[in-house]
Write an enzyme that holds these catalytic residues in place. Structure first.
Site, PDB file in Angstrom:
ATOM      1  N   VAL A   7       0.849  -1.121   0.183  1.00 48.25           N
ATOM      2  CA  VAL A   7      -0.053  -0.098   0.042  1.00 48.25           C
ATOM      3  C   VAL A   7       0.851   1.376   0.064  1.00 48.25           C
ATOM      4  CG1 VAL A   7      -1.850   1.318   1.383  1.00 48.25           C
ATOM      5  CG2 VAL A   7      -1.787  -1.232   1.216  1.00 48.25           C
ATOM      6  N   CYS A   8       1.937   1.199   0.548  1.00 47.90           N
ATOM      7  CA  CYS A   8       2.872   2.320   0.947  1.00 47.90           C
ATOM      8  C   CYS A   8       3.372   2.796  -0.293  1.00 47.90           C
ATOM      9  CB  CYS A   8       3.930   1.946   1.687  1.00 47.90           C
ATOM     10  SG  CYS A   8       3.660   1.427   3.520  1.00 47.90           S
ATOM     11  N   PRO A   9       3.832   2.234  -1.499  1.00 47.47           N
ATOM     12  CA  PRO A   9       4.255   3.104  -2.588  1.00 47.47           C
ATOM     13  C   PRO A   9       3.082   3.400  -3.392  1.00 47.47           C
ATOM     14  CG  PRO A   9       4.374   0.656  -2.810  1.00 47.47           C
ATOM     15  CD  PRO A   9       4.185   0.859  -1.490  1.00 47.47           C
TER      16      PRO A   9
END
Length: 187
Positions: free
Chosen positions: A46-48
């Site tokens: 999810v972070c990128p």
């Protein structure tokens, strides 16, 4: 206790900005509007998507005089490796702060102690270094840069228009409210 209207606590960390390593401190968050955007870890899923969304909207934040600082408990070296290998993260021009000591994550109360990573925390800080917006989401829920932009605009508006407040879904240029006895029970 809420962090709203509290001053950012002192910290010092290494970061990646425009391909260079720099030092970032709490002093960097003063004198202008800032967003501190915590995420769990580099090389995740999810972070990128969130960081790319911020990168795609970074120019809009800069037009508002807002600087963005993404923070994870990874090192600045890990940020560099991720930046160099991920097409999404390669777009980032804002500062990527490393927090391997967990000091910043503790200061903002987002550290997941037993995992050694940060929650997804978003903090909007005013030029005086005081926290005006706090948002914490579960690890599987990605955030939206355009919604964050809307909230920053509302915070900036309220800061420069004493006596006015921004209602739900307020967008720049729309009507605000002036709380008074006349409005009680009429909204």
């Amino acid at each position: 206790m809420s962090l709203i209207n509290t001053e950012v606590k002192p910290f010092k960390a290494q970061a990646l900005k425009a391909g260079n390593f720099i030092e970032v401190t709490d002093a960097n968050l003063k004198g202008k509007w800032s967003v501190v955007f915590f995420y769990p870890a580099d090389f995740t899923f999810v972070c990128p998507t969130e960081l790319e969304d911020l990168a795609d909207n970074y120019a809009e934040f800069q037009k508002l005089g807002v600087e963005i600082y993404s923070v994870s408990t990874d090192t600045h070296f890990a940020h560099k490796a991720w930046h160099d290998t991920s097409d999404a993260v390669k777009k980032i021009q804002y500062t990527m702060v490393g927090d391997p000591t967990h000091q910043i994550s503790k200061n903002f109360e987002v550290l997941i102690e037993d995992a050694g990573i940060a929650d997804r925390g978003t903090f909007v800080i005013d030029p005086a270094g005081k926290i005006q917006i706090v948002e914490i989401t579960a690890g599987g829920i990605g955030r939206d840069a355009k919604e964050l932009l809307r909230k920053v605009k509302a915070a900036q508006y309220v800061a420069t228009h004493p006596g006015e407040v921004c209602p739900a879904k307020w967008k720049e240029g729309e009507k605000t409210l002036a709380p008074s006895l006349d409005l009680v029970g009429k909204i």
